[in-house]
Design a protein around this motif. Structure first.
Motif, short mmCIF file in Angstrom:
data_model
loop_
_atom_site.label_atom_id
_atom_site.label_comp_id
_atom_site.label_asym_id
_atom_site.label_seq_id
_atom_site.Cartn_x
_atom_site.Cartn_y
_atom_site.Cartn_z
N GLN A 87 21.48 1.12 12.81
CA GLN A 87 20.94 0.59 11.55
C GLN A 87 19.52 0.06 11.76
N ARG A 88 19.28 -0.54 12.91
CA ARG A 88 17.94 -1.07 13.19
C ARG A 88 16.90 0.04 13.20
N TYR A 89 17.24 1.14 13.85
CA TYR A 89 16.26 2.22 13.95
C TYR A 89 16.17 3.03 12.65
N LYS A 90 17.23 3.04 11.87
CA LYS A 90 17.14 3.65 10.54
C LYS A 90 16.15 2.88 9.67
N LYS A 91 16.25 1.56 9.74
CA LYS A 91 15.33 0.71 8.96
C LYS A 91 13.89 0.89 9.45
N LEU A 92 13.72 0.91 10.77
CA LEU A 92 12.38 1.06 11.33
C LEU A 92 11.80 2.43 10.98
N SER A 93 12.64 3.47 11.01
CA SER A 93 12.17 4.81 10.64
C SER A 93 11.72 4.85 9.19
N LYS A 94 12.49 4.22 8.33
CA LYS A 94 12.13 4.18 6.91
C LYS A 94 10.79 3.46 6.70
N GLU A 95 10.61 2.35 7.40
CA GLU A 95 9.36 1.59 7.28
C GLU A 95 8.16 2.42 7.74
N GLN A 96 8.32 3.14 8.84
CA GLN A 96 7.21 3.93 9.36
C GLN A 96 6.93 5.15 8.48
N HIS A 97 7.97 5.70 7.85
CA HIS A 97 7.75 6.77 6.87
C HIS A 97 6.90 6.26 5.72
N THR A 98 7.24 5.06 5.23
CA THR A 98 6.51 4.48 4.12
C THR A 98 5.06 4.18 4.51
N GLN A 99 4.86 3.63 5.69
CA GLN A 99 3.50 3.33 6.16
C GLN A 99 2.67 4.61 6.28
N LEU A 100 3.28 5.68 6.80
CA LEU A 100 2.56 6.94 6.95
C LEU A 100 2.16 7.51 5.59
N SER A 101 3.08 7.44 4.63
CA SER A 101 2.77 7.96 3.29
C SER A 101 1.64 7.16 2.64
N ARG A 102 1.67 5.86 2.79
CA ARG A 102 0.60 5.02 2.21
C ARG A 102 -0.73 5.31 2.88
N GLU A 104 -1.71 8.07 4.23
CA GLU A 104 -2.22 9.37 3.78
C GLU A 104 -2.81 9.28 2.38
N LEU A 105 -2.14 8.53 1.52
CA LEU A 105 -2.65 8.38 0.16
C LEU A 105 -3.97 7.62 0.13
N LEU A 106 -4.06 6.54 0.91
CA LEU A 106 -5.26 5.72 0.92
C LEU A 106 -6.43 6.40 1.64
N SER A 107 -6.11 7.39 2.48
CA SER A 107 -7.19 8.08 3.21
C SER A 107 -7.80 9.22 2.41
N ARG A 108 -7.27 9.50 1.24
CA ARG A 108 -7.83 10.57 0.42
C ARG A 108 -9.18 10.14 -0.15
N PRO A 109 -10.07 11.12 -0.43
CA PRO A 109 -11.39 10.79 -1.01
C PRO A 109 -11.23 10.08 -2.36
N GLY A 110 -12.03 9.07 -2.58
CA GLY A 110 -12.00 8.35 -3.85
C GLY A 110 -11.07 7.18 -3.85
N VAL A 111 -10.31 7.00 -2.77
CA VAL A 111 -9.39 5.88 -2.70
C VAL A 111 -9.95 4.84 -1.75
N SER A 112 -10.15 3.62 -2.21
CA SER A 112 -10.70 2.55 -1.38
C SER A 112 -9.94 1.28 -1.66
N ALA A 113 -9.43 0.67 -0.61
CA ALA A 113 -8.66 -0.56 -0.79
C ALA A 113 -9.55 -1.76 -1.03
N THR A 114 -10.89 -1.63 -0.81
CA THR A 114 -11.77 -2.78 -0.95
C THR A 114 -12.62 -2.69 -2.21
N SER A 115 -12.48 -1.64 -2.95
CA SER A 115 -13.26 -1.50 -4.18
C SER A 115 -12.67 -2.35 -5.28
N ASP A 116 -13.37 -2.39 -6.42
CA ASP A 116 -12.87 -3.18 -7.54
C ASP A 116 -11.56 -2.59 -8.06
#
Length: 226
Positions: A87-102, A104-116
């Motif tokens: 269960q611990r590693y299932k939870k950790l795997s899910k968290e890392q999947h979510t982090q990877l998806s975020r 990838e989305l934030l690294s796309r052109p036009g996406v900036s976490a520090t912009s307005d």
């Protein structure tokens, strides 16, 4: 070949530990530093290994039914510890999947976490929300699959217990038949002895009657011829 009642359990547990070690290397060891497609492939492999580990636990729970009662508590504790690791590693795997998806989305052109606009353009934010929704839907499906797997596992364990109970009933019935057969053999021997004695008594009775008849004839002969 080891034929002890715990041999298969120990084998499945060893396989489980090897799988968990492989998962640990990918999620917490050197494998966690991989990036891009390499990281995606590692996480996909983790998902497959988690399924394999889940299957190993199912096999362990089946095998524990055949372990003697005196040894079973320690093996149940080992299953509990294995489930906690899984269960611990299932939870950790899910968290890392979510982090990877975020990432990838934030690294796309036009996406900036520090912009307005924290998520860049409106279309990018829409895609991020859609991606999050897909992740949540995937998580729900994963939980549903786990629930079905656990139900199937419980049903399998119930069937196994039922089969063991039926086997015990058949063994008891066989023992009863053997005892009945022994009793029938004894009764048959007793009847044979009684029949033999009856024939002996008939022979003795017939002999007595023959002797009496001969005596009567002798007496009659003696009286008539004197």
């Amino acid at each position: 070949m080891d034929t002890s009642p715990t041999a298969l359990f120990d084998s499945y547990e060893q396989d489980f530990k090897q799988i968990i070690q492989s998962i640990r290397d990918k999620l917490e060891g050197d494998g966690k530093d991989a990036q891009g497609e390499q990281r995606k492939a590692a996480l996909r492999r983790v998902e497959m290994e988690l399924d394999e580990a889940d299957e190993m636990i199912s096999q362990m729970e089946i095998e524990i039914q055949g372990i003697p009662q005196s040894l079973r508590p320690s093996y149940q504790s080992r299953i509990k510890a294995s489930k906690a690791d899984l269960q611990r590693y299932k939870k950790l795997s899910k968290e890392q999947h979510t982090q990877l998806s975020r990432s990838e989305l934030l690294s796309r052109p036009g996406v900036s976490a520090t912009s307005d606009e924290p998520y860049g353009a409106t279309s990018d934010r829409t895609r991020l929300l859609a991606g999050t929704s897909l992740l949540e839907d995937g998580s729900r499906r994963l939980l549903e699959s786990q629930r079905i797997a656990l139900e199937t596992e419980e049903q399998g364990a119930d069937i196994l217990r039922s089969l063991r109970g039926q086997r015990e009933q058949i063994q008891n019935a066989r023992d009863t038949l053997q005892r009945a057969d022994t009793s029938i053999d004894r009764a048959s021997g007793t009847l044979k002895k009684m029949i033999r004695r009856m024939y002996q008594q008939r022979v003795v009775t017939a002999a007595i009657i023959v002797v009496l008849v001969i005596l009567i004839l002798v007496i009659l002969w003696a009286k008539l011829w004197r």
